[in-house]
Design a protein around this motif. Structure first.
Motif, PDB file in Angstrom:
ATOM      1  N   ARG A   1      25.869-134.510  11.668  1.00  0.00           N
ATOM      2  CA  ARG A   1      25.371-134.988  12.964  1.00  0.00           C
ATOM      3  C   ARG A   1      26.243-134.486  14.107  1.00  0.00           C
ATOM      4  O   ARG A   1      25.739-134.052  15.149  1.00  0.00           O
ATOM      5  N   GLU A   2      27.551-134.538  13.912  1.00  0.00           N
ATOM      6  CA  GLU A   2      28.448-134.030  14.944  1.00  0.00           C
ATOM      7  C   GLU A   2      28.265-132.531  15.140  1.00  0.00           C
ATOM      8  O   GLU A   2      28.339-132.028  16.276  1.00  0.00           O
ATOM      9  N   LYS A   3      28.018-131.798  14.042  1.00  0.00           N
ATOM     10  CA  LYS A   3      27.782-130.354  14.154  1.00  0.00           C
ATOM     11  C   LYS A   3      26.529-130.064  14.974  1.00  0.00           C
ATOM     12  O   LYS A   3      26.534-129.216  15.875  1.00  0.00           O
ATOM     13  N   ARG A   4      25.434-130.783  14.634  1.00  0.00           N
ATOM     14  CA  ARG A   4      24.196-130.565  15.386  1.00  0.00           C
ATOM     15  C   ARG A   4      24.377-130.937  16.863  1.00  0.00           C
ATOM     16  O   ARG A   4      23.889-130.237  17.745  1.00  0.00           O
ATOM     17  N   LYS A   5      25.062-132.011  17.112  1.00  0.00           N
ATOM     18  CA  LYS A   5      25.288-132.418  18.501  1.00  0.00           C
ATOM     19  C   LYS A   5      26.114-131.373  19.252  1.00  0.00           C
ATOM     20  O   LYS A   5      25.836-131.049  20.418  1.00  0.00           O
ATOM     21  N   ALA A   6      27.170-130.844  18.554  1.00  0.00           N
ATOM     22  CA  ALA A   6      27.997-129.831  19.206  1.00  0.00           C
ATOM     23  C   ALA A   6      27.194-128.567  19.506  1.00  0.00           C
ATOM     24  O   ALA A   6      27.334-127.971  20.593  1.00  0.00           O
ATOM     25  N   LEU A   7      26.327-128.137  18.587  1.00  0.00           N
ATOM     26  CA  LEU A   7      25.495-126.956  18.829  1.00  0.00           C
ATOM     27  C   LEU A   7      24.499-127.209  19.953  1.00  0.00           C
ATOM     28  O   LEU A   7      24.277-126.327  20.813  1.00  0.00           O
TER      29      LEU A   7
ATOM     30  N   ILE B   1      24.172-125.179  23.525  1.00  0.00           N
ATOM     31  CA  ILE B   1      22.927-124.586  24.034  1.00  0.00           C
ATOM     32  C   ILE B   1      22.642-125.097  25.455  1.00  0.00           C
ATOM     33  O   ILE B   1      22.273-124.322  26.359  1.00  0.00           O
ATOM     34  N   ASN B   2      22.816-126.399  25.648  1.00  0.00           N
ATOM     35  CA  ASN B   2      22.599-126.956  26.991  1.00  0.00           C
ATOM     36  C   ASN B   2      23.603-126.372  27.985  1.00  0.00           C
ATOM     37  O   ASN B   2      23.255-126.078  29.144  1.00  0.00           O
ATOM     38  N   LEU B   3      24.841-126.199  27.529  1.00  0.00           N
ATOM     39  CA  LEU B   3      25.852-125.616  28.409  1.00  0.00           C
ATOM     40  C   LEU B   3      25.498-124.174  28.761  1.00  0.00           C
ATOM     41  O   LEU B   3      25.699-123.728  29.906  1.00  0.00           O
ATOM     42  N   LYS B   4      24.938-123.453  27.805  1.00  0.00           N
ATOM     43  CA  LYS B   4      24.514-122.071  28.080  1.00  0.00           C
ATOM     44  C   LYS B   4      23.422-122.042  29.131  1.00  0.00           C
ATOM     45  O   LYS B   4      23.449-121.198  30.063  1.00  0.00           O
ATOM     46  N   GLN B   5      22.435-122.935  29.023  1.00  0.00           N
ATOM     47  CA  GLN B   5      21.358-122.978  30.008  1.00  0.00           C
ATOM     48  C   GLN B   5      21.907-123.313  31.395  1.00  0.00           C
ATOM     49  O   GLN B   5      21.507-122.701  32.404  1.00  0.00           O
ATOM     50  N   GLU B   6      22.852-124.279  31.425  1.00  0.00           N
ATOM     51  CA  GLU B   6      23.437-124.621  32.720  1.00  0.00           C
ATOM     52  C   GLU B   6      24.215-123.452  33.304  1.00  0.00           C
ATOM     53  O   GLU B   6      24.153-123.193  34.522  1.00  0.00           O
ATOM     54  N   ARG B   7      24.961-122.728  32.456  1.00  0.00           N
ATOM     55  CA  ARG B   7      25.723-121.582  32.950  1.00  0.00           C
ATOM     56  C   ARG B   7      24.799-120.462  33.442  1.00  0.00           C
ATOM     57  O   ARG B   7      25.122-119.749  34.407  1.00  0.00           O
ATOM     58  N   LEU B   8      23.653-120.280  32.772  1.00  0.00           N
ATOM     59  CA  LEU B   8      22.710-119.256  33.242  1.00  0.00           C
ATOM     60  C   LEU B   8      22.163-119.612  34.628  1.00  0.00           C
ATOM     61  O   LEU B   8      22.062-118.751  35.509  1.00  0.00           O
ATOM     62  N   VAL B   9      21.827-120.895  34.809  1.00  0.00           N
ATOM     63  CA  VAL B   9      21.342-121.319  36.120  1.00  0.00           C
ATOM     64  C   VAL B   9      22.429-121.139  37.166  1.00  0.00           C
ATOM     65  O   VAL B   9      22.197-120.652  38.287  1.00  0.00           O
ATOM     66  N   LEU B  10      23.664-121.525  36.805  1.00  0.00           N
ATOM     67  CA  LEU B  10      24.774-121.373  37.737  1.00  0.00           C
ATOM     68  C   LEU B  10      25.046-119.908  38.035  1.00  0.00           C
ATOM     69  O   LEU B  10      25.382-119.539  39.183  1.00  0.00           O
ATOM     70  N   GLN B  11      24.888-119.042  37.036  1.00  0.00           N
ATOM     71  CA  GLN B  11      25.083-117.609  37.256  1.00  0.00           C
ATOM     72  C   GLN B  11      24.092-117.064  38.279  1.00  0.00           C
ATOM     73  O   GLN B  11      24.455-116.303  39.186  1.00  0.00           O
ATOM     74  N   ASN B  12      22.821-117.456  38.143  1.00  0.00           N
ATOM     75  CA  ASN B  12      21.813-116.999  39.098  1.00  0.00           C
ATOM     76  C   ASN B  12      22.116-117.508  40.505  1.00  0.00           C
ATOM     77  O   ASN B  12      21.968-116.768  41.503  1.00  0.00           O
ATOM     78  N   GLU B  13      22.530-118.757  40.595  1.00  0.00           N
ATOM     79  CA  GLU B  13      22.851-119.308  41.913  1.00  0.00           C
ATOM     80  C   GLU B  13      24.035-118.573  42.537  1.00  0.00           C
ATOM     81  O   GLU B  13      24.036-118.262  43.737  1.00  0.00           O
TER      82      GLU B  13
END
Length: 272
Positions: free
Chosen positions: A192-198, A202-214
């Motif tokens: 469960r901790e592994k799935r949560k960490a992954l 993934i959510n952090l990657k999406q946020e970084r992509l949005v931040l990169q575009n901004e």
């Protein structure tokens, strides 16, 4: 006839009352006669004094085999000295004897002389009760009691260890299942901790992509603003060089120095 019948009835009730009477000993309320001393010495008992009965003797009445009800005499050793008196003859002195052999509930002694404690005119019979006194036996009983206390503690420790081992063996299957379930629970928790960490990555990657575009959009706006707010220079030659340089025209890396050009002054009439 009626009086005879009443007599029988009276006798019957009297016998019934007598038979119904039960003798109950006066025991303490706790249900025990005395505290358990775990078969150790009792401070209220004199272990130096005991009694025994002569079960056998030789023809000279010098070697006796004594039977005792208390087996503390097993702590005797060959050569130990004992003093004794014949029962009911306490007014006489002690006789001296030496232990020769020890058995369970029996011990054999060699007597120097019976004269101090028994009349030489009387025949010393088998079955005579002797009252013994031995200071050595009291010390041996005390040492044996202390050593027995240590043995009891060791036995209790061994029993505790054996009880733990037996408990483990008897509950091995249940403990095996429990251990397996504990590790399964830990494995599930790690998964469960592994799935949560992954998922968090993934959510952090999406946020970084949005931040990169901004950030790229902001940088482009800043470049446009920097270009708009650039201050132009006043030197025409230098500004021309800068303009040509910005447009990628083939010009030198450094601007050329200013050249002095002499312009001829026209002559006026009457003036040289």
């Amino acid at each position: 006839m009626r009086t005879f019948g009443h007599l029988w009835i009276g006798i019957f009730f009297t016998l019934s009352s007598a038979l119904a009477t039960v003798v109950v000993p006066n025991l303490p309320n706790e249900g025990v006669v005395g505290p358990d001393n775990r078969n150790s010495i009792d401070p209220n008992v004199d272990y130096e004094r005991f009694s025994g009965r002569v079960s056998d003797k030789d023809d000279t009445s010098r070697v006796f085999k004594v039977n005792v009800e208390n087996n503390n005499t097993k702590f005797f050793r060959a050569g130990d000295q004992v003093l004794f008196k014949v029962n009911l003859k306490d007014n006489r002195d002690f006789c001296k004897g030496f232990v020769r052999n020890v058995e369970d509930f029996h011990f054999t002694i060699f007597v120097e002389s019976l004269a101090p404690c028994y009349s030489s005119k009387e025949y010393f019979r088998r079955g005579t009760v002797l009252n013994f006194y031995s200071k050595v036996l009291g010390g041996r009983v005390f040492e044996a009691s202390k050593y027995r206390e240590q043995l009891i503690l060791r036995k209790e420790d061994f029993l505790k260890q054996l009880n733990d081992i037996n408990h483990f063996l008897w509950t091995f299957d249940q403990q095996k299942v429990k251990v397996a379930s504990d590790y399964d629970e830990q494995i599930n928790k790690l998964q469960r901790e592994k799935r949560k960490a992954l998922d968090d990555m993934i959510n952090l990657k999406q946020e970084r992509l949005v931040l990169q575009n901004e950030l790229m959009k902001k940088l482009n706006e800043l470049d446009e603003s920097l270009l708009f707010y650039r201050v132009e220079r006043q030197e025409l030659m230098t500004d021309r060089w800068n303009l040509d340089h910005d447009q990628g025209l083939p010009v030198g890396q450094r601007p050329e120095d200013m050249k002095d050009v002499q312009v001829p002054v026209p002559k006026r009439y009457g003036i040289e």
